[in-house]
Design a protein around this motif. Structure first.
Motif, mmCIF file in Angstrom:
data_model
loop_
_atom_site.group_PDB
_atom_site.id
_atom_site.type_symbol
_atom_site.label_atom_id
_atom_site.label_comp_id
_atom_site.label_asym_id
_atom_site.label_seq_id
_atom_site.Cartn_x
_atom_site.Cartn_y
_atom_site.Cartn_z
ATOM 1 N N LEU A 487 0.832 -1.206 0.000
ATOM 2 C CA LEU A 487 0.000 0.000 0.000
ATOM 3 C C LEU A 487 0.865 1.255 0.000
ATOM 4 O O LEU A 487 1.885 1.320 0.688
ATOM 5 C CB LEU A 487 -0.912 -0.004 1.227
ATOM 6 N N HIS A 488 0.428 2.261 -0.749
ATOM 7 C CA HIS A 488 1.090 3.563 -0.744
ATOM 8 C C HIS A 488 0.047 4.659 -0.535
ATOM 9 O O HIS A 488 -0.959 4.706 -1.256
ATOM 10 C CB HIS A 488 1.814 3.827 -2.067
ATOM 11 N N PRO A 489 0.267 5.556 0.437
ATOM 12 C CA PRO A 489 -0.590 6.740 0.565
ATOM 13 C C PRO A 489 -0.043 7.856 -0.328
ATOM 14 O O PRO A 489 1.040 8.395 -0.075
ATOM 15 C CB PRO A 489 -0.468 7.094 2.048
ATOM 16 N N VAL A 490 -0.765 8.192 -1.377
ATOM 17 C CA VAL A 490 -0.290 9.156 -2.372
ATOM 18 C C VAL A 490 -0.833 10.539 -2.025
ATOM 19 O O VAL A 490 -2.047 10.722 -1.871
ATOM 20 C CB VAL A 490 -0.729 8.739 -3.787
ATOM 21 N N HIS A 491 0.071 11.493 -1.896
ATOM 22 C CA HIS A 491 -0.283 12.877 -1.596
ATOM 23 C C HIS A 491 0.030 13.752 -2.805
ATOM 24 O O HIS A 491 1.144 13.704 -3.340
ATOM 25 C CB HIS A 491 0.509 13.379 -0.386
ATOM 26 N N ILE A 492 -0.944 14.551 -3.231
ATOM 27 C CA ILE A 492 -0.769 15.487 -4.340
ATOM 28 C C ILE A 492 -0.851 16.890 -3.762
ATOM 29 O O ILE A 492 -1.860 17.260 -3.150
ATOM 30 C CB ILE A 492 -1.836 15.289 -5.430
ATOM 31 N N HIS A 493 0.200 17.679 -3.927
ATOM 32 C CA HIS A 493 0.204 19.039 -3.409
ATOM 33 C C HIS A 493 -0.793 19.913 -4.173
ATOM 34 O O HIS A 493 -1.168 19.619 -5.311
ATOM 35 C CB HIS A 493 1.602 19.648 -3.534
ATOM 36 N N THR A 551 -9.211 5.808 -9.022
ATOM 37 C CA THR A 551 -9.454 6.928 -9.928
ATOM 38 C C THR A 551 -9.834 8.144 -9.100
ATOM 39 O O THR A 551 -10.820 8.123 -8.355
ATOM 40 C CB THR A 551 -10.575 6.593 -10.925
ATOM 41 N N LEU A 552 -9.035 9.201 -9.212
ATOM 42 C CA LEU A 552 -9.207 10.424 -8.426
ATOM 43 C C LEU A 552 -9.601 11.577 -9.332
ATOM 44 O O LEU A 552 -9.161 11.654 -10.485
ATOM 45 C CB LEU A 552 -7.911 10.796 -7.720
ATOM 46 N N ALA A 553 -10.392 12.498 -8.807
ATOM 47 C CA ALA A 553 -10.749 13.715 -9.535
ATOM 48 C C ALA A 553 -10.539 14.914 -8.632
ATOM 49 O O ALA A 553 -10.974 14.907 -7.460
ATOM 50 C CB ALA A 553 -12.193 13.668 -10.006
ATOM 51 N N GLY A 554 -9.874 15.946 -9.142
ATOM 52 C CA GLY A 554 -9.639 17.147 -8.361
ATOM 53 C C GLY A 554 -9.350 18.331 -9.258
ATOM 54 O O GLY A 554 -9.111 18.187 -10.464
ATOM 55 N N GLN A 555 -9.378 19.515 -8.656
ATOM 56 C CA GLN A 555 -9.156 20.757 -9.379
ATOM 57 C C GLN A 555 -7.886 21.422 -8.870
ATOM 58 O O GLN A 555 -7.667 21.523 -7.668
ATOM 59 C CB GLN A 555 -10.343 21.705 -9.184
ATOM 60 N N PHE A 556 -7.046 21.896 -9.785
ATOM 61 C CA PHE A 556 -5.818 22.593 -9.422
ATOM 62 C C PHE A 556 -6.118 24.091 -9.405
ATOM 63 O O PHE A 556 -5.745 24.823 -10.314
ATOM 64 C CB PHE A 556 -4.705 22.240 -10.401
ATOM 65 N N ARG A 557 -6.772 24.509 -8.336
ATOM 66 C CA ARG A 557 -7.287 25.876 -8.288
ATOM 67 C C ARG A 557 -6.477 26.747 -7.333
ATOM 68 O O ARG A 557 -5.833 26.271 -6.405
ATOM 69 C CB ARG A 557 -8.740 25.887 -7.821
ATOM 70 N N GLY A 558 -6.541 28.051 -7.608
ATOM 71 C CA GLY A 558 -6.122 29.033 -6.632
ATOM 72 C C GLY A 558 -4.668 29.434 -6.641
ATOM 73 O O GLY A 558 -4.289 30.388 -5.957
ATOM 74 N N ALA A 559 -3.810 28.728 -7.363
ATOM 75 C CA ALA A 559 -2.383 29.066 -7.334
ATOM 76 C C ALA A 559 -1.696 28.417 -8.520
ATOM 77 O O ALA A 559 -2.262 27.566 -9.224
ATOM 78 C CB ALA A 559 -1.737 28.621 -6.026
ATOM 79 N N SER A 560 -0.439 28.810 -8.732
ATOM 80 C CA SER A 560 0.345 28.225 -9.815
ATOM 81 C C SER A 560 1.785 28.087 -9.350
ATOM 82 O O SER A 560 2.198 28.634 -8.332
ATOM 83 C CB SER A 560 0.270 29.090 -11.082
ATOM 84 N N GLY A 561 2.553 27.339 -10.136
ATOM 85 C CA GLY A 561 3.944 27.117 -9.802
ATOM 86 C C GLY A 561 4.319 25.666 -9.982
ATOM 87 O O GLY A 561 3.613 24.892 -10.644
ATOM 88 N N ARG A 562 5.435 25.284 -9.394
ATOM 89 C CA ARG A 562 5.904 23.904 -9.478
ATOM 90 C C ARG A 562 5.678 23.232 -8.124
ATOM 91 O O ARG A 562 6.017 23.775 -7.079
ATOM 92 C CB ARG A 562 7.383 23.852 -9.868
ATOM 93 N N TYR A 563 5.107 22.036 -8.178
ATOM 94 C CA TYR A 563 4.701 21.316 -6.972
ATOM 95 C C TYR A 563 5.186 19.868 -7.055
ATOM 96 O O TYR A 563 5.780 19.444 -8.031
ATOM 97 C CB TYR A 563 3.176 21.343 -6.817
ATOM 98 N N MET A 564 4.864 19.133 -5.987
ATOM 99 C CA MET A 564 5.258 17.732 -5.889
ATOM 100 C C MET A 564 4.044 16.857 -5.656
ATOM 101 O O MET A 564 3.036 17.301 -5.116
ATOM 102 C CB MET A 564 6.234 17.531 -4.723
ATOM 103 N N TYR A 565 4.153 15.626 -6.065
ATOM 104 C CA TYR A 565 3.268 14.581 -5.549
ATOM 105 C C TYR A 565 4.171 13.403 -5.192
ATOM 106 O O TYR A 565 5.231 13.203 -5.787
ATOM 107 C CB TYR A 565 2.174 14.199 -6.553
ATOM 108 N N HIS A 566 3.754 12.627 -4.201
ATOM 109 C CA HIS A 566 4.671 11.599 -3.699
ATOM 110 C C HIS A 566 3.941 10.622 -2.807
ATOM 111 O O HIS A 566 2.810 10.871 -2.356
ATOM 112 C CB HIS A 566 5.823 12.245 -2.921
ATOM 113 N N CYS A 567 4.591 9.522 -2.536
ATOM 114 C CA CYS A 567 4.142 8.606 -1.498
ATOM 115 C C CYS A 567 4.442 9.254 -0.152
ATOM 116 O O CYS A 567 5.530 9.799 0.054
ATOM 117 C CB CYS A 567 4.859 7.268 -1.616
ATOM 118 N N HIS A 568 3.475 9.189 0.795
ATOM 119 C CA HIS A 568 3.712 9.811 2.092
ATOM 120 C C HIS A 568 4.270 8.832 3.119
ATOM 121 O O HIS A 568 4.306 9.145 4.313
ATOM 122 C CB HIS A 568 2.469 10.511 2.628
ATOM 123 N N ILE A 569 4.702 7.657 2.686
ATOM 124 C CA ILE A 569 5.627 6.882 3.505
ATOM 125 C C ILE A 569 6.975 7.582 3.331
ATOM 126 O O ILE A 569 7.549 7.581 2.234
ATOM 127 C CB ILE A 569 5.677 5.414 3.065
#
Length: 600
Positions: A487-493, A551-569
């Motif tokens: 299992l991996h907990p995936v976090h998207i900034h 399957t995830l759905a989300g909106q990249f709202r409110g800001a811009s720039g370079r971000y990360m997504y990663h396993c939170h282990i």
């Protein structure tokens, strides 16, 4: 000196003898038009249990966990994160090689051998950068992991707080050493409120309590006595799991409560351990109907959900907003326990095993978390559980998304050498699909409709070129396929999201040693799985079990720039299971020839 919990100790820690510490709360004045705060990292020594010597820690403002920030929506907050740390890395970082049948984390197993301190860790500089987890803020304020600062320097961050009420948290995010810095104590909670939440008149004041849960291990000397130092011990490819559970920085604490309603902001701040939490009565029976989930990582639910008899699961970095009614339990002592039989999954217990039973072979030698002591007094509060929580809550479906949303395909997979990565996949036209045997980076997937698609790996490790650019305020659907076996907990900034579907897949045809699947031998859909109701709220961390596609759905709202997504282990994140993406205004993308995105 030994550095393994398998060595028999002459010291045992008593449970429920220390009161639960309540972190200091900093209320940001709503009348202040330009609020500013400064936090300073500093090395301290603190007792994690009254029977322990003082433990060296790295902290925010000398406190572990750090102070709780209490902010209202729309308060644009400027925070200066100063690095004032002058002490060396305070814990022992040690490694135990794999051995046949090695459980690696049993508390007492002298036959396994000693862990060896990891060279170079003790001499690491204190290099820190703070990420406000779950915040909508510009990329330059997000705590980019390579923008860490050394002693005497500061990180300047601006948080618009233009988000619904939710439980956020802040923690160190420095490249390659996040697991060590967070383990050393660099974490704290951040509460964001809004008018909708305040209108509910939920329990507050001394009846709203943060519960920051994490596991740790303790070093012992040659005589088996605790030295007070933390022990970050890993084994083979396994990340850290410890036998001692801390809540708000204290091992197995107790909390005196009145017989009434309480609100608990629960955070799993562990490096790697997944919890499945239950409340037990004095006879060890699971209590139902007394605890209600009212919010997840990123906001309130539409209506309260009862915490089920099989427990509330929280992977690293997940949060739960809970209401608990202690009214029926006057004069009783209740236990909060963890029943997650394997830290990488959090599965329900096997038949014949009760919550609260130890499972040392499954890295759960001590299931206890904390105790609640209910005063033998008449209930005094008049709170009633509301039927509706957030009128603005919407349960997402694919049909609700705008037509121009973007689709992504991501696989969680291991290389031939066992190195875990995030495989960003691109679709290969049928006319260009490879033939022959297994080719590295080529994966075929057959979906629930029987359609087989061939994908090519475009990137997998952090240093691979930037591959994904999202349109600011655009909606995206990410399909996350777990080929890794754990299992991996995936976090998207930046974004918050909801799961649209969870499906089981046959991943046996994925050949890890060769990095792909053979033509005609795809990873194939098996079944559509139910979505746990506790996952239907707004999330920024999603558990992806092995052999599933979420399957995830989300909106990249409110800001811009370079971000990360990663396993939170955190041990996985530091080992390379992290990728970067960029968010840009759509018009700018189009001008630069980066457009052409369409829904699927």
């Amino acid at each position: 000196m030994t550095t393994t919990e398998e060595t028999p100790t002459t010291t045992a820690l008593a449970k429920f003898v220390d009161p639960l510490p309540i972190p200091r709360r900093l209320h940001v004045d709503r009348a202040d038009p330009a609020p500013r705060l400064t936090f300073r990292t500093v090395g301290v020594q603190a007792r994690l249990h009254s029977q322990l010597p003082p433990t060296p820690l790295w902290t925010y403002d000398g406190e572990f966990p750090g102070p709780v920030l209490d902010v209202h929506r729309g308060q644009r907050l400027h925070v200066t994160w100063e690095n004032g740390t002058t002490t060396s890395y305070p814990a022992v970082d040690a490694f135990l090689a794999d051995a046949p049948g090695n459980p690696s984390l049993a508390m007492n197993d002298p036959g396994i051998g000693l862990a060896q301190p990891v060279k170079g860790v003790a001499a690491l500089p204190a290099w820190h950068v703070t990420h406000l987890h779950g915040a909508v803020t510009g990329g330059d304020n997000d705590g980019w992991m390579e923008n860490a600062v050394l002693h005497g320097d500061a990180q300047l961050s601006e948080y618009p707080n233009d988000q619904p009420a939710m439980t956020l948290w802040y923690h160190d995010h420095a490249m390659n050493v996040t697991r060590l810095n967070v383990f050393a104590g660099l974490a704290g909670m951040y509460l964001l409120r809004d008018d909708e939440e305040e209108a509910l008149r939920l329990p507050g004041g001394d009846r709203e309590i943060p519960l920051i849960v994490c596991d740790r291990n303790l070093e012992t000397d040659a005589a088996g006595r605790f030295t007070g130092r933390l022990l970050h011990k890993t084994s083979g490819t396994l990340p850290f799991f410890g036998p001692y559970t801390l809540v708000n920085g204290r091992i197995w604490p107790a909390l005196e409560v009145a017989p009434g309603w309480y609100r608990f902001r629960v955070l799993n701040a562990s490096n790697a351990r997944t919890y499945r939490l239950h409340l037990l009565d004095e006879a060890g029976q699971v209590l139902t109907g007394t605890a209600w989930l009212i919010g997840t990582d990123s906001g309130l639910l539409g209506a309260p959900l009862p915490v089920p008899a099989d427990g509330l699961t929280l992977a690293p970095a997940e949060r739960a907003d809970l209401l608990v009614d202690f009214g029926p339990f006057r004069g009783q002592a209740l236990r909060l326990v963890n029943s997650a039989q394997a830290p990488f999954r959090g599965d329900p217990l096997p038949a014949g095993v009760r919550p609260g039973d130890p499972l040392p072979a499954n890295r759960l030698p001590e299931p206890d978390v904390m105790q609640f002591r209910v005063a033998d007094l008449p209930p005094t509060d008049g709170f009633r559980l509301p039927r509706t929580l957030s009128a603005s809550y919407v349960r997402l479906t694919h049909d609700r998304l705008p037509a121009d949303h973007m689709h992504r395909m991501l696989a969680l997979a291991a290389d031939a050498d066992g190195t875990l990565g995030l495989w960003e996949l691109g679709e290969v036209p049928a006319s260009e699909a490879p033939t022959g045997g297994v080719q590295d980076g080529i994966v075929q997937v057959t979906d629930q409709d029987g359609v087989t698609t061939t994908y090519r790996r475009l990137a997998r490790h952090f240093d691979d070129p930037l591959n994904w650019r999202a349109r600011q305020d655009g909606w995206e659907v990410w399909k996350v396929l777990n080929l890794s076996g754990i299992l991996h907990p995936v976090h998207i900034h930046l974004t918050r999201f909801q799961p649209l579907a969870i499906d089981g897949y046959d991943t046996e045809k994925f050949v890890q040693a060769q990095g792909g699947t053979a033509p005609g031998a795809p990873v194939a859909h098996l079944e559509s799985l139910p979505i746990d109701p506790s996952l239907t709220g707004w999330k920024d961390v999603m558990r992806v079990p092995p052999g599933t596609m979420v399957t995830l759905a989300g909106q990249f709202r409110g800001a811009s720039g370079r971000y990360m997504y990663h396993c939170h282990i955190l041990e996985h994140e530091d080992a390379g299971m992290m990728r970067q993406f960029a968010v840009m205004p759509g018009a700018v993308m189009d001008l630069g020839g980066m457009g052409g995105m369409s829904g699927m």
